[in-house]
Scaffold this motif. Structure first.
Motif, PDB file in Angstrom:
ATOM      1  N   PRO A 247      37.829   8.078 -31.985  1.00  8.92           N
ATOM      2  CA  PRO A 247      37.966   9.083 -33.051  1.00  8.92           C
ATOM      3  C   PRO A 247      36.773   9.126 -34.001  1.00  8.92           C
ATOM      4  CG  PRO A 247      39.150   7.109 -33.662  1.00  8.92           C
ATOM      5  CD  PRO A 247      38.551   6.831 -32.303  1.00  8.92           C
ATOM      6  N   PHE A 248      35.584   9.271 -33.444  1.00 12.33           N
ATOM      7  CA  PHE A 248      34.370   9.310 -34.256  1.00 12.33           C
ATOM      8  C   PHE A 248      33.546  10.543 -33.881  1.00 12.33           C
ATOM      9  CE2 PHE A 248      35.320   4.748 -33.524  1.00 12.33           C
ATOM     10  CZ  PHE A 248      35.645   4.392 -34.833  1.00 12.33           C
ATOM     11  N   GLN A 249      32.716  10.978 -34.831  1.00 11.34           N
ATOM     12  CA  GLN A 249      31.886  12.154 -34.598  1.00 11.34           C
ATOM     13  C   GLN A 249      30.713  11.824 -33.678  1.00 11.34           C
ATOM     14  OE1 GLN A 249      30.683  13.662 -38.409  1.00 11.34           O
ATOM     15  NE2 GLN A 249      32.733  14.415 -38.924  1.00 11.34           N
ATOM     16  N   ASP A 250      30.172  12.847 -33.040  1.00 13.32           N
ATOM     17  CA  ASP A 250      28.990  12.685 -32.190  1.00 13.32           C
ATOM     18  C   ASP A 250      27.832  12.066 -32.975  1.00 13.32           C
ATOM     19  OD1 ASP A 250      30.635  14.062 -30.496  1.00 13.32           O
ATOM     20  OD2 ASP A 250      29.291  15.779 -30.218  1.00 13.32           O
ATOM     21  N   ASN A 251      27.040  11.269 -32.281  1.00  7.60           N
ATOM     22  CA  ASN A 251      25.801  10.699 -32.845  1.00  7.60           C
ATOM     23  C   ASN A 251      26.038   9.930 -34.145  1.00  7.60           C
ATOM     24  OD1 ASN A 251      24.826  13.926 -31.986  1.00  7.60           O
ATOM     25  ND2 ASN A 251      24.213  12.172 -30.769  1.00  7.60           N
TER      26      ASN A 251
ATOM     27  N   ALA B  61      30.907   7.561 -21.178  1.00 12.25           N
ATOM     28  CA  ALA B  61      30.662   8.922 -21.661  1.00 12.25           C
ATOM     29  C   ALA B  61      30.911   9.015 -23.166  1.00 12.25           C
ATOM     30  CB  ALA B  61      31.539   9.917 -20.908  1.00 12.25           C
ATOM     31  N   GLU B  62      31.935   8.321 -23.641  1.00 20.98           N
ATOM     32  CA  GLU B  62      32.205   8.293 -25.075  1.00 20.98           C
ATOM     33  C   GLU B  62      31.067   7.600 -25.834  1.00 20.98           C
ATOM     34  OE1 GLU B  62      35.512   9.237 -27.284  1.00 20.98           O
ATOM     35  OE2 GLU B  62      34.247  10.565 -26.084  1.00 20.98           O
ATOM     36  N   PHE B  63      30.580   6.488 -25.304  1.00 25.70           N
ATOM     37  CA  PHE B  63      29.490   5.784 -25.973  1.00 25.70           C
ATOM     38  C   PHE B  63      28.241   6.663 -26.025  1.00 25.70           C
ATOM     39  CE2 PHE B  63      31.374   1.636 -24.035  1.00 25.70           C
ATOM     40  CZ  PHE B  63      32.473   1.748 -24.865  1.00 25.70           C
ATOM     41  N   ARG B  64      27.989   7.366 -24.931  1.00 22.05           N
ATOM     42  CA  ARG B  64      26.829   8.277 -24.892  1.00 22.05           C
ATOM     43  C   ARG B  64      26.970   9.360 -25.952  1.00 22.05           C
ATOM     44  NH1 ARG B  64      23.220  10.955 -25.335  1.00 22.05           N
ATOM     45  NH2 ARG B  64      21.582  11.631 -23.900  1.00 22.05           N
TER      46      ARG B  64
ATOM     47  N   THR C  56      23.266   7.686 -31.418  1.00 17.46           N
ATOM     48  CA  THR C  56      22.144   8.498 -31.842  1.00 17.46           C
ATOM     49  C   THR C  56      21.104   8.550 -30.719  1.00 17.46           C
ATOM     50  OG1 THR C  56      21.058   6.570 -32.815  1.00 17.46           O
ATOM     51  CG2 THR C  56      22.490   7.874 -34.255  1.00 17.46           C
ATOM     52  N   GLU C  57      20.156   9.457 -30.842  1.00 12.31           N
ATOM     53  CA  GLU C  57      19.160   9.652 -29.783  1.00 12.31           C
ATOM     54  C   GLU C  57      18.386   8.372 -29.484  1.00 12.31           C
ATOM     55  OE1 GLU C  57      15.262  12.495 -28.859  1.00 12.31           O
ATOM     56  OE2 GLU C  57      16.638  12.966 -30.514  1.00 12.31           O
TER      57      GLU C  57
END
Length: 265
Positions: free
Chosen positions: A108-112, A134-137, A141-142
């Motif tokens: 339940p966290f936002q991207d990046n 896939a979730e970790f990716r 962050t970049e």
């Protein structure tokens, strides 16, 4: 009398680890080790990172990173394990560690939102590791990084089979100790570049190893039988005594640390 439906795998894991949570907080294997030291060394936190410990268990890895990071989220889907993590953080006087009840397949966290994702001695219980990756990716962050430390089967098939068998007898919630080559393939599909940065043999005492998971006596007997009946090359690989009697002996199982970084291709 109607039969009870089979227990959901996730519920089964929650039940078993809920019962064993306090034992994992006290476990020397989980509290420290050269692999944990190596993970912190590779990451070199500088008190500004946001870190996710995915499948945190009793929280030892989260604690190690919280001492050098800005904020650590310790995530597990067993409430009892998170309670142990909170106890450890309180005893250590850390106020930058937050617990989160969630499955690694659906976080339940936002991207990046994280500079670093770490996971230690958890992935062999994941039913769908590809979804977790896939979730970790998505969350990294970049220029972020993923660090995985886990029991990893050797590439030799007989040793792989032997390891999975004793693991399953010890703990029926076990899914798989993946080989390093399998991790590299899964990480590539999830758009990570990956390298094995450390291999190690984890030394275990049979009595503590089985007691930690409340292994039934009949299963412990079967593991001893496998140890005694193992071929010479298996005994060498796992450093088994010539003859196993009782519970007071040591052996090893293989492990590795993998560092992965996201790429955009």
């Amino acid at each position: 009398m109607p039969k009870r439906p089979p227990q959901d795998v996730n519920a089964h894991i929650q039940q078993r680890f809920g019962q064993a949570a306090a034992s994992y907080r006290k476990s020397k294997v989980h509290a420290a080790g050269p692999d944990l030291d190596r993970m912190v060394e590779i990451a070199s936190p500088s008190y500004k990172e946001r870190v996710l410990d995915a499948g945190c268990g009793a929280g030892h890895t989260a604690l190690a990173f919280a001492k050098q990071a800005r904020l650590v989220f310790a995530c597990d889907f067993t409430r009892a394990m998170l309670s142990q993590t909170e106890l450890l953080a309180r005893d250590a006087g850390l106020d930058n560690l937050v617990t989160q009840l969630a499955n690694v397949e659906n976080l339940p966290f936002q991207d990046n939102s994280f500079d670093l994702v770490v996971t230690r001695y958890s992935a062999h219980h994941w039913r769908r590791p590809e979804r977790a990756l896939a979730e970790f990716r998505r969350l990294l962050t970049e220029d972020g990084a993923l660090l995985i430390s886990d029991i990893m089967a050797r590439e030799e098939y007989a040793q792989d089979t032997f390891l999975q068998t004793i693991e399953l007898l010890r703990d029926p919630s076990h899914v798989r100790d993946f080989r390093a080559s399998e991790w590299r393939d899964m990480l590539a599909k999830a758009r990570f570049d990956a390298e094995v940065v450390m291999t190690f043999d984890l030394s275990l005492r049979f009595d503590a190893w089985t007691r930690r998971m409340n292994t039934p006596a009949r299963n412990a007997d079967m593991i001893r039988s496998l140890f005694n009946g193992a071929s010479a090359d298996i005994k060498r690989a796992f450093r088994l005594p010539p003859e196993v009697k009782g519970d007071d002996f040591e052996f090893v199982i293989p492990g590795a640390v993998i560092r992965a970084t996201p790429y955009s291709r």
